[in-house]
Design an enzyme around this catalytic site. Sequence first.
Site, PDB file in Angstrom:
ATOM      1  N   LYS B  21      -8.887  -9.654   5.352  1.00  0.00           N
ATOM      2  CA  LYS B  21      -8.589  -9.324   6.739  1.00  0.00           C
ATOM      3  C   LYS B  21      -8.914 -10.484   7.661  1.00  0.00           C
ATOM      4  O   LYS B  21      -8.113 -10.841   8.534  1.00  0.00           O
ATOM      5  CB  LYS B  21      -9.396  -8.076   7.156  1.00  0.00           C
ATOM      6  N   ARG B  91     -16.065  -4.579  11.294  1.00  0.00           N
ATOM      7  CA  ARG B  91     -15.394  -4.062  10.088  1.00  0.00           C
ATOM      8  C   ARG B  91     -15.713  -4.931   8.888  1.00  0.00           C
ATOM      9  O   ARG B  91     -15.847  -6.143   9.001  1.00  0.00           O
ATOM     10  CB  ARG B  91     -13.867  -4.132  10.252  1.00  0.00           C
ATOM     11  N   GLY B 100     -10.688   1.684   2.316  1.00  0.00           N
ATOM     12  CA  GLY B 100     -11.518   2.863   2.586  1.00  0.00           C
ATOM     13  C   GLY B 100     -12.855   2.880   1.890  1.00  0.00           C
ATOM     14  O   GLY B 100     -13.612   3.833   2.007  1.00  0.00           O
ATOM     15  N   MET B 102     -15.425   0.657   2.183  1.00  0.00           N
ATOM     16  CA  MET B 102     -16.597   0.221   2.946  1.00  0.00           C
ATOM     17  C   MET B 102     -16.472   0.665   4.397  1.00  0.00           C
ATOM     18  O   MET B 102     -15.526   1.337   4.775  1.00  0.00           O
ATOM     19  CB  MET B 102     -16.756  -1.280   2.806  1.00  0.00           C
ATOM     20  N   ARG B 335       1.713  -6.603   8.766  1.00  0.00           N
ATOM     21  CA  ARG B 335       1.721  -6.593   7.293  1.00  0.00           C
ATOM     22  C   ARG B 335       3.155  -6.438   6.834  1.00  0.00           C
ATOM     23  O   ARG B 335       4.024  -6.022   7.621  1.00  0.00           O
ATOM     24  CB  ARG B 335       0.866  -5.444   6.754  1.00  0.00           C
ATOM     25  N   HIS B 451      13.492  19.288 -26.471  1.00  0.00           N
ATOM     26  CA  HIS B 451      14.939  19.292 -26.665  1.00  0.00           C
ATOM     27  C   HIS B 451      15.673  19.197 -25.337  1.00  0.00           C
ATOM     28  O   HIS B 451      16.583  18.380 -25.163  1.00  0.00           O
ATOM     29  CB  HIS B 451      15.323  20.576 -27.406  1.00  0.00           C
ATOM     30  N   SER B 771      14.137  -3.512 -34.100  1.00  0.00           N
ATOM     31  CA  SER B 771      14.159  -2.922 -32.773  1.00  0.00           C
ATOM     32  C   SER B 771      12.890  -2.083 -32.648  1.00  0.00           C
ATOM     33  O   SER B 771      12.691  -1.140 -33.414  1.00  0.00           O
ATOM     34  CB  SER B 771      15.402  -2.050 -32.622  1.00  0.00           C
ATOM     35  N   CYS B 839      13.676  -0.624 -27.836  1.00  0.00           N
ATOM     36  CA  CYS B 839      14.602   0.428 -27.417  1.00  0.00           C
ATOM     37  C   CYS B 839      13.889   1.702 -27.019  1.00  0.00           C
ATOM     38  O   CYS B 839      14.505   2.750 -26.915  1.00  0.00           O
ATOM     39  CB  CYS B 839      15.642   0.708 -28.493  1.00  0.00           C
ATOM     40  N   TYR B 859      15.882  -8.994 -26.593  1.00  0.00           N
ATOM     41  CA  TYR B 859      16.474  -8.072 -25.623  1.00  0.00           C
ATOM     42  C   TYR B 859      15.582  -6.862 -25.389  1.00  0.00           C
ATOM     43  O   TYR B 859      14.683  -6.585 -26.183  1.00  0.00           O
ATOM     44  CB  TYR B 859      17.869  -7.604 -26.094  1.00  0.00           C
TER      45      TYR B 859
END
Lengths: 901, 901
Positions: B21, B91, B100, B102, B335, B451, B771, B839, B859
Amino acid sequence: MQSVVPFHSGHAGLKQLLGGKGANLAEMTNAGLPVPPGFTITTDVCRSYYEAGMQLPAGLMEQVHQAMRELEQAKSQGFGDPAKPLLVSVRSGSVTSMPGMMDTILNLGLNDETVQGLAALTGNPRFAFDCYRRLIQMFGNVVFDIETYQFERLLHRLKQRFNVSQDSEVSAEGWTELIGEYKAVIRKEAGREFPQQVEEQLALAVEAVFRSWNNARAKVYRKVHQIPDEQGTAVNIQTMVFGNMGSDCGTGVVFTRNPSIGEPVLYGEYLMNAQGEDVVAGVRTPVPIAKLGEEMPLVFDQLVRTAEKLERHYTDMQDIEFTVEQGKLYLLQTRDGKRTAQAAVKIAVDLVREGVIDTGEAVNRIEPFHLDQLLHRAIDTDKPLHVLAAGLPASPGAASGVAVFDADTAEAWARAGRKVILVRSETTPEDIHGVLAAEGVLTSRGGMTSHAAVVARGMGKPCVCGCEALRLTDRAFAVTTADGEAVTVREGDALSIDGATGRVILGEVSLREPELTGELQQLLAWADEIRTLEVYTNADTPEDAAKARSFGAEGIGLCRTEHMFMSAERVPVVQAMILAETAEERAEALAKLLPMQQEDFEGIFRAMDGLPVTIRLLDPPLHEFLPNMEQLVVERERLNGQPDAEPERKERLEKLLRKVRALHEMNPMLGTRGCRLGLVLPDIYEMQIEAVFRAVLSCLREQLDVRPDIMIPLVGHANELQRMRELVTRKAEEVLGEFARTFRYRVGTMIEVPRAAVTAGDIAQHADFFSFGTNDLTQMTFGYSRDDAEGKFLTHYVETKLLPDNPFQVLDRDGVGTLIEWAVERGRAVKPQLKTGICGEHGGDKQSIFFCHGVGLDYVSCSPYRVPLARIAAAQAQLALGKPDARETAAEEPVTSGRSA
Amino acid sequence: MQSVVPFHSGHAGLKQLLGGKGANLAEMTNAGLPVPPGFTITTDVCRSYYEAGMQLPAGLMEQVHQAMRELEQAKSQGFGDPAKPLLVSVRSGSVTSMPGMMDTILNLGLNDETVQGLAALTGNPRFAFDCYRRLIQMFGNVVFDIETYQFERLLHRLKQRFNVSQDSEVSAEGWTELIGEYKAVIRKEAGREFPQQVEEQLALAVEAVFRSWNNARAKVYRKVHQIPDEQGTAVNIQTMVFGNMGSDCGTGVVFTRNPSIGEPVLYGEYLMNAQGEDVVAGVRTPVPIAKLGEEMPLVFDQLVRTAEKLERHYTDMQDIEFTVEQGKLYLLQTRDGKRTAQAAVKIAVDLVREGVIDTGEAVNRIEPFHLDQLLHRAIDTDKPLHVLAAGLPASPGAASGVAVFDADTAEAWARAGRKVILVRSETTPEDIHGVLAAEGVLTSRGGMTSHAAVVARGMGKPCVCGCEALRLTDRAFAVTTADGEAVTVREGDALSIDGATGRVILGEVSLREPELTGELQQLLAWADEIRTLEVYTNADTPEDAAKARSFGAEGIGLCRTEHMFMSAERVPVVQAMILAETAEERAEALAKLLPMQQEDFEGIFRAMDGLPVTIRLLDPPLHEFLPNMEQLVVERERLNGQPDAEPERKERLEKLLRKVRALHEMNPMLGTRGCRLGLVLPDIYEMQIEAVFRAVLSCLREQLDVRPDIMIPLVGHANELQRMRELVTRKAEEVLGEFARTFRYRVGTMIEVPRAAVTAGDIAQHADFFSFGTNDLTQMTFGYSRDDAEGKFLTHYVETKLLPDNPFQVLDRDGVGTLIEWAVERGRAVKPQLKTGICGEHGGDKQSIFFCHGVGLDYVSCSPYRVPLARIAAAQAQLALGKPDARETAAEEPVTSGRSA
């Protein structure tokens, strides 16, 4: 090149050159034993033959003829001499035994003239012509490649014409007629006459034997057994001798010691004026060998001395075939004799005491697998059996009793003093009291790891599983035997099972009790001096632990806590725990189980005082403790059909069905089991760990030396073990109080999931020991569910040689073994003191024990009855392989409070 | 040591020192952007603080006070000055984002005096006292460690007393009263007064932020995210600005481009005289940002220019929070803006065209997973939804229709033109025609590989599975929503499902159609220029193949032949084949299937003309094609209860039940499937191979360029592949005739069994390609059945961080990945030209694609809709990792007649 080596010039060391048979015949000849003379054509010649494009080397036959002249002189016979014809056998003889793969021709040297001479000489024309027709058939088949069928059908027709059924009933005239027909077959199929020139017979036979090295079946056999094609075969040419040439002739078989009980006395039988095949055919009854001492005292003395000499020479009990031809003893074969396990043990110990072999050799002589015969009840094999069917040999040992078809009847009848065999389609935890009451268990469904099989093995009860031939109804089963006989067995009918072979037998059979003889104990003591691998046992009860310890177990490698959940009075509590709908209900059931488990552990710790006890936390999925879904569905349909059924019964059933459905898994093997259950529902594992440490505390107060190793099952990721270890440490501190600081225990894991093996380096960071659970590791590495593989595709795979062995019986070195080696290496790299062992069923298999020794595991663990054979196999591994790879020895002392990891 | 760094002295490169920050605020300040001034206390100070035993370093607060003087000058305010009080925020700001974890304190600098000054200055006492009570609460909580609850309950009581429900309704008097009570809490809990000295406030706040680095939740977060403990946090002290000090003030949020569609126009909204929380709370309706041009033209111009500058600076669309205080624009945060997939694509392409980024960066900007949104129908998210329950997101895409509860009704209603959602407990092959007819499928049981899921994914239909909250009856389901509402859905009621999230929604919802915009096509073209990994598709039908090809697939990596068995008209033939009791009956059924399969293959070959098609022979166990056993058992019980039922019906049922029982497996995943089936019952595979080569022949005659790769599933031992390869070669020669000599094809295997990976060197001897079937390989390597793991223990594992990810979604590098690397290495050592790919479903996952690129696979293959995202991810992998390990490229040309192996 010396192409031809007479038997008297060779020796056993020339096996590569002379083949196994040639070298052995030479060895015997040179030991001064009366072997019919002969010679060997070397394997070099075979290689030359193929290198020259299948041409016999120049000059070979001259050397052969020269060697034949020697044989003629030795036997005072002439090759092709009608008066005193010399006959020879021509046999293949490869370096590595390839039984029946290559060709043999007997009676070579017979032709139309010499056959007459043989007939005159033996006074037995029928015999002479029989020899001749056999020669023509073998020659036609081997040399001219004529199908055997062409000859056999002529023989068949001849017997029909002569109206006889046995070959031995065919007369000399019959054979003469057949010889004419056989010659016609040769003429038609080979396009030439059967050779009358004996030298031509010989040359053609030698070449045919070389050719047979490359016949189809020999090539396949070599491929399967990985025998190099370039090894080649030798050819053995040996003079024939006949035991049926008169009353001064005979033939027989002797063992140098009793092969059944091992007693050191010559054992065997013989027939005067007979040929070997007569002994086998059973036409005449052979005479015990001692009788020969009366009939032919000189020959008998010679046989006794020869037997002794052979046994000393080969340093083992021999199985000897002999023939006496005209008062002269000939040895046709000698080999190490087959024997029972009992005899094997006695003979090995006796040979050491006689100074023939040393203790290491004695240990090596035992086939560990055969010891199984000695350690369970077995069927007395002399009695004929009425075998109904065969199932899977799920738990060894034999049992007899009356058939019962439910657990309650089993229990009631057993209490009344009857021996029962429990027959079920499959068993569930609710049948446990029946299994406990029964002599043995028979199921028509389920595999080697089915509930029935696992429970029966755990209890050491004989069990035959998955006998699918049985058609089971409520109180009976029907079966059609292999012979087509239809049999029905009803409640109360006598029935026997053989858990070693899977046979189901009608009626009661007599059983042999197991014995641990003095000789066996001696042999085991020698094995213990030799071996470096420790032998643990798989035991779930104090009784099994004590039994295994008496068999020499040095610790418990696997104590399955789920079997403690399965006893009759506990199943309802376990079910209540599973069916609990709130944490409180579950806690209540667990609180009841806690003291029960504690008591189990105390008993086991007492039995194993001073030895390590590896306790595996709950492994199976919870639904294994509930009834099966199909049954419940059927019951619900029935209840729904009864309008007057009590609503509470329906409600209970619905609740049970809901839970069974919720716990139902498609593939329970790969579901919520082991530490997954322990992580999702930690209270069960907390109870178990608490029970362990309470038992520890109680035993410590009794001044016992307690050595618990807590084993977390089914770990696949280091995080699982890390979290479970934290739980163990916390519980230990809670329960042990002041002892927690000093008391030592180990925390480790099963390596049974492939990922655990692959990531063993990570896992070792949290483990004091690895125990390879090779059953599950094999299942997951192959992707085989044992229940679904055995008797199905796996059987097909082994039969068709797709796999060399059933990997659940013999550890698969290339796949599973590679993972184990990898895991041991990675684990020890992280933690050199890591203790390693194996606790699958492979722990009791010889080849697998060799593997474990080779990769340097610290121990193998097997069922109590297999402990003796594992001790033998571990010693054999040390003898065969020497010390495993140098490495630090595993810590003898367990770690403190599980914090070392 | 410089302990304090003003924003204007830092830059983005100092993240390690200033935290994320602090570095970002410095970067913006130095880019000349109007950031409220402030400074950062460095992470070095945090380390010193801990090294000194939690003591602020000497001299630190002097540096802080010096920096505060600069802020006072810059803002013309005084810290603690009642007239013009300077307020600051304090901060934390760690190096690695820990959202969140600290602590933060706002409004520091308020006390009993300055709050009056703030009230006077803003003319809004309510606002000033609200700020003050917030400070006291945050301060009490962060500095004195007082539980938030202690304050919240007082606020709650206050609101009750004042009879209001919203904080915004509390008056200045109310806040004043509460401030008194809050101070009392501080006094009681901390044992001291709330500090009125603003310097003391500041010192205590700084120390508290450092202390929060080691609070429990931050420590856990660091452990999980592997953030080093010694990294430490910085502290940012920044002047507060207020948009609610008058009509020349305001606050708002803008995106530099439209985050919904990507249009390059400033987008956002604002409120005059308001604070950020007012915009969020919805008390007043914000105004579109364009309106600011009219209200405050100078500020608007400045905002537009600032937005452009920020976008150029950060080279990406920005999400900017701004406040206008007395006519002056301040940036509170910028941001990279979140955006839809559609906007992401358009923005990336536009930024390239505008010269801001290059094509590689554009490709890198796309989160491949988000592309999924673009390629399926999605629910139009602006509409509110009535969500009933959530199941497993089994097949992506959304669907709306009326509920039907059986396949026949689904078909009938669909034929009548109605859109239907098929709802079943689970589906069987007999439901296929219903699935085909339905818009989507919803089941109450079964997992991601059930299935229904497999079939729906295969057909590209949306599917939600295993929605166990549904209580299904014959023609309706009941469900209780998360809100406790009880809903019943009957046949014909409108219903929607979202297969991407698993949501089940009552009623019809409007759907957005997928689009492949010109921008996306441009982006994909850039990705193709970059990537080296090929992208194939998993496709079982000509339609899917064509669709995938249109999405850029370069081949078929997985064509599942079993899906061809599942279409409505074929299931009866397949069942007849399975139920056949003789070889002839089976041959007859197979003969009927042969032309059907041939036609399928021809269609696929045509669609993929010139590209490789990898055909996997039958994989699932046969019982998947039969009805489920439980149903049959129930049906039998019912039939048994009907004495007048036709005997034929009973007989047929018994036969079916017998067969289902015989085929029943305990663990079908590990049973008779894949090549095991092909080896035990070779006629099925023979038919399939014959169908392939007949299709080849027919396509060759059409002059098509056919490139079949025949893939043998579930190989675990080299012998299996060797024998199957022989079968393929034989069939190819039989069918292709004269073409057999010249036609080229490959034979290879799935590597999906761990043993296959371990023994890949042996297997490669018979394989032209590997494969990796990572679904099964993951299941077996972990020992997880996906059906039994997801939604059960695996969900628990991921939630409790036992596993970093679900290994079925993100490939497990340590375990499965190690096996793949090993297999590739061993395979290529034996056969350098071995073609390798993946695959499993991982083929469409970004992390997994990075892994595949890294280990040098040739591939990846994924479902048609994932092809575009795989193209993007493959390009990103090349950009991130460079070229994989140098190695020979796989053979472009397939082997001749399968003989090369």
